[in-house]
Design an enzyme around this catalytic site. Structure first.
Site, PDB file in Angstrom:
ATOM      1  CD1 TRP A  73      -2.909   1.329   0.336  1.00 20.07           C
ATOM      2  CD2 TRP A  73      -2.178   1.965   2.359  1.00 20.07           C
ATOM      3  NE1 TRP A  73      -3.716   2.363   0.761  1.00 20.07           N
ATOM      4  CE2 TRP A  73      -3.286   2.774   2.002  1.00 20.07           C
ATOM      5  CE3 TRP A  73      -1.549   2.179   3.588  1.00 20.07           C
ATOM      6  CZ2 TRP A  73      -3.782   3.774   2.831  1.00 20.07           C
ATOM      7  CZ3 TRP A  73      -2.039   3.172   4.421  1.00 20.07           C
ATOM      8  CH2 TRP A  73      -3.144   3.961   4.045  1.00 20.07           C
ATOM      9  CG  ASN A  82       9.601   7.786  -2.740  1.00 24.01           C
ATOM     10  OD1 ASN A  82       9.603   6.728  -3.366  1.00 24.01           O
ATOM     11  ND2 ASN A  82      10.343   8.824  -3.109  1.00 24.01           N
ATOM     12  CD  GLN A  85      10.876  11.493  -0.351  1.00 25.75           C
ATOM     13  OE1 GLN A  85      10.501  10.401  -0.768  1.00 25.75           O
ATOM     14  NE2 GLN A  85      11.692  12.273  -1.044  1.00 25.75           N
ATOM     15  CB  THR A  88      19.284   8.732  10.407  1.00 29.88           C
ATOM     16  OG1 THR A  88      20.259   7.923   9.745  1.00 29.88           O
ATOM     17  CG2 THR A  88      18.062   7.874  10.724  1.00 29.88           C
ATOM     18  CB  ALA A  97       5.937  15.605   3.473  1.00 30.16           C
ATOM     19  CD  GLU A 144      -3.335  -3.613   5.761  1.00 29.95           C
ATOM     20  OE1 GLU A 144      -2.956  -2.463   5.511  1.00 29.95           O
ATOM     21  OE2 GLU A 144      -3.789  -4.386   4.887  1.00 29.95           O
ATOM     22  CD  GLU A 147      -4.345   2.655  12.662  1.00 32.01           C
ATOM     23  OE1 GLU A 147      -4.251   3.897  12.768  1.00 32.01           O
ATOM     24  OE2 GLU A 147      -4.842   2.091  11.652  1.00 32.01           O
ATOM     25  CD  GLU A 152      -3.607  10.147  12.747  1.00 32.37           C
ATOM     26  OE1 GLU A 152      -3.572   9.930  11.521  1.00 32.37           O
ATOM     27  OE2 GLU A 152      -4.495   9.699  13.503  1.00 32.37           O
ATOM     28  NE  ARG A 176      -8.007  -3.547   7.059  1.00 32.63           N
ATOM     29  CZ  ARG A 176      -7.617  -2.305   6.827  1.00 32.63           C
ATOM     30  NH1 ARG A 176      -7.935  -1.713   5.687  1.00 32.63           N
ATOM     31  NH2 ARG A 176      -6.948  -1.627   7.734  1.00 32.63           N
TER      32      ARG A 176
END
Length: 539
Positions: A73, A82, A85, A88, A97, A144, A147, A152, A176
């Site tokens: 995903w 990606n 991005q 360290t 981002a 999944e 969670e 956040e 799901r």
């Protein structure tokens, strides 16, 4: 000049050592429970004191993390996860981002290669970016469906300040197919910081996943939210199990345009505002105080492991080891071809013996510890008969030709000297055997008191324990007593603790004398009958 170079070299080494754990001196704010302390889980903890970038990932990174999601995903909304991005800089992790064109963004992400499971405390020190994007520290199961969002945060809030001043502390349970999502709602899930945007400073965000039905959230060392059974899964998406599965850790940023405003390409190109900085992540499990939980420091003298699956029950005070537990401070050096099973609690099996790790291959279990002499107890067995199981320690054969019948569980122990800071246990199968199968590894440092006591009772550290040891509770019984067979009526049985103090004296009235264990604390004792001694382990 050479002396100066050497001095600089040692200063460099010292600084590297000091920086190895940036959280040293910061106590874990959660309570591990009575008789428990916190033990660092090194394989999912990181100070990020190394340089890493795409195409140049050192082992310090690759042994613990991958710069991608748990599957293929690519992220929600306008997000494109990606790898470049996530990087360290020698002291911190950057989750960045950057513009991808067409209103989309490239977003950094890392996922742990090793799983965690309750009871566990996890915490990061981080500073969220000044963007409308989500910055998150969370966990997710392979399927999944479970969670936990430790934090956040949204650093900026176009058109207002509401989100920028609040931190989301929540969790999800999913079905799901068809897709169904539950998460608790209301103001309690949004922690308000007194009007100060969260982006303005570094903060510590932690969560104690205490059990499948309890989550405790901490910010800067203060408990700010507790979630209990009524809020965990009221819609029964998980069939009553609660948050019970082993899970991966994820740190990422997301362009959640399915419900949030999109970041502009200009905003995404501003390197002063597009990085979610993470100073460190630390993860701890509660262990028995006698286990010497090191809280990130050296000095532990006892380690207790319950071997099984990623989700099977764990004996109180023990730490889970599954077939996927890779060696960090402890674990399997090679997890290939190691299996695990949970046989259930039928036929009187307790939570130690119901689950196993097994393999037909030779495999090494390693434990970091201080140098010294250690007693190692291993419990063998399965619901199937096993033959010719062998154990070596530090390159020396210690246990050979261990056989168990179907449903039989046998504990054997030995002493071993460690002088390199790491105990290596080799498990193998000899001729005629199919697999080795073990349920428990218990490692205890031998003290001068225990050695002197053994000598005083006519035993030596090299005596075979299989003829001189009881293990309580019995694999098939939970009665609060132990039976001493072949007792001489009219004699006395004396029980000593590990310090050599008498804790109980019993007059023998039966050839199979029963001794009540009521009031006995956990630990190792010694039973003396007519000058002969044996170990009694109460756990």
């Amino acid at each position: 000049m050479k002396k100066n170079y050497l001095l600089l070299y040692f200063i460099f080494l010292l600084c590297g050592s000091i920086a190895a754990q940036d959280w040293n001196g910061i106590p874990v704010p959660a309570n591990p429970g009575n008789g428990m302390t916190w033990q660092l889980q090194d394989n999912v903890s990181d100070s990020f004191n190394y340089t890493s970038s795409e195409g140049n990932r050192p082992t310090a990174f690759t042994s613990k993390w991958k710069p991608s999601y748990i599957n293929g995903w690519t992220g929600p909304g306008s997000t494109i996860f990606n790898a470049p991005q996530a990087w360290t800089n020698g002291s911190q992790l950057a989750i960045q981002a950057q513009p991808a064109g067409n209103g989309k963004s490239y977003n950094g992400i890392i996922t742990s290669k090793n799983k965690i499971q309750y009871p566990v405390y996890m915490e990061i020190k981080a500073k969220i970016m000044d963007q409308v994007l989500a910055n998150a520290f969370w966990t997710l199961t392979d399927d999944e469906t479970q969670e936990i969002d430790i934090m956040e945060g949204y650093g900026s809030d176009r058109g207002g300040t509401w989100f920028a001043q609040r931190m989301h502390l929540s969790h999800h349970t999913f079905i799901r197919n068809p897709f169904t999502d539950y998460q608790p709602m209301g103001d309690a899930t949004w922690y308000y910081n007194g009007g100060t945007p969260w982006r303005s400073a570094y903060h510590r965000y932690g969560c104690y996943w205490k059990d499948p039905f309890t989550l405790e959230y901490y910010i800067d060392g203060v408990k700010v939210r507790t979630v209990t059974r009524a809020e965990i899964d009221p819609n029964n998406h998980l069939g009553g199990t609660g948050l019970n599965q082993a899970t991966n850790i994820i740190i990422d940023c997301e362009n959640q345009t399915d419900w949030r405003p999109a970041a502009t390409q200009e905003e995404l190109a501003d390197d002063s505002k597009n990085i979610f900085w993470v100073d460190w992540i630390r993860v701890y499990k509660p262990v028995a105080v006698s286990g010497g939980g090191n809280n990130g420091n050296d000095g532990a003298t006892e380690f207790q492991y319950d071997l099984g699956t990623d989700t099977s029950a764990v004996w109180p005070g023990y730490t889970r080891v599954s077939n996927t537990t890779r060696a960090g401070n402890f674990g399997w050096a090679n997890t290939n071809d190691i299996g695990s099973r949970d046989r259930g609690a039928s036929n009187g099996r307790n939570n130690i013996n119901r689950d196993i790790n097994f393999s037909s291959q030779t495999r090494f279990f390693t434990q970091d510890l201080s140098n010294g002499t250690y007693n190692v107890l291993i419990t063998f067995g399965d619901t199937y008969a096993r033959k010719n199981m062998n154990v070596a320690a530090e390159g020396q054969n210690k246990l050979t030709n261990i056989n168990t019948n179907a449903g039989q569980y046998v504990s054997r122990s030995f002493d071993v000297n460690v002088n390199d800071g790491k105990l290596d246990l080799r498990f193998s199968v000899g001729n005629g055997g199919d697999v080795w199968s073990i349920t428990r590894i218990w490692i205890r440092k031998v003290t001068s008191n225990s050695a002197n006591l053994l000598a005083a009772k006519g035993l030596t550290l090299e005596d075979p324990v299989e003829t001189t040891e009881f293990l309580y509770p019995n694999p098939a019984k939970t009665d609060d007593f132990v039976t001493v067979p072949n007792s001489e009526i009219g004699s006395s049985i004396i029980i000593y603790n590990s310090a050599g103090q008498v804790v109980k004296k019993v007059s023998v009235v039966s050839e199979n004398q029963k001794i009540s264990l009521e009031g006995f604390a956990k630990g190792m004792y010694f039973i003396n009958l007519n000058g002969q001694s044996t170990k009694l382990i109460v756990q």
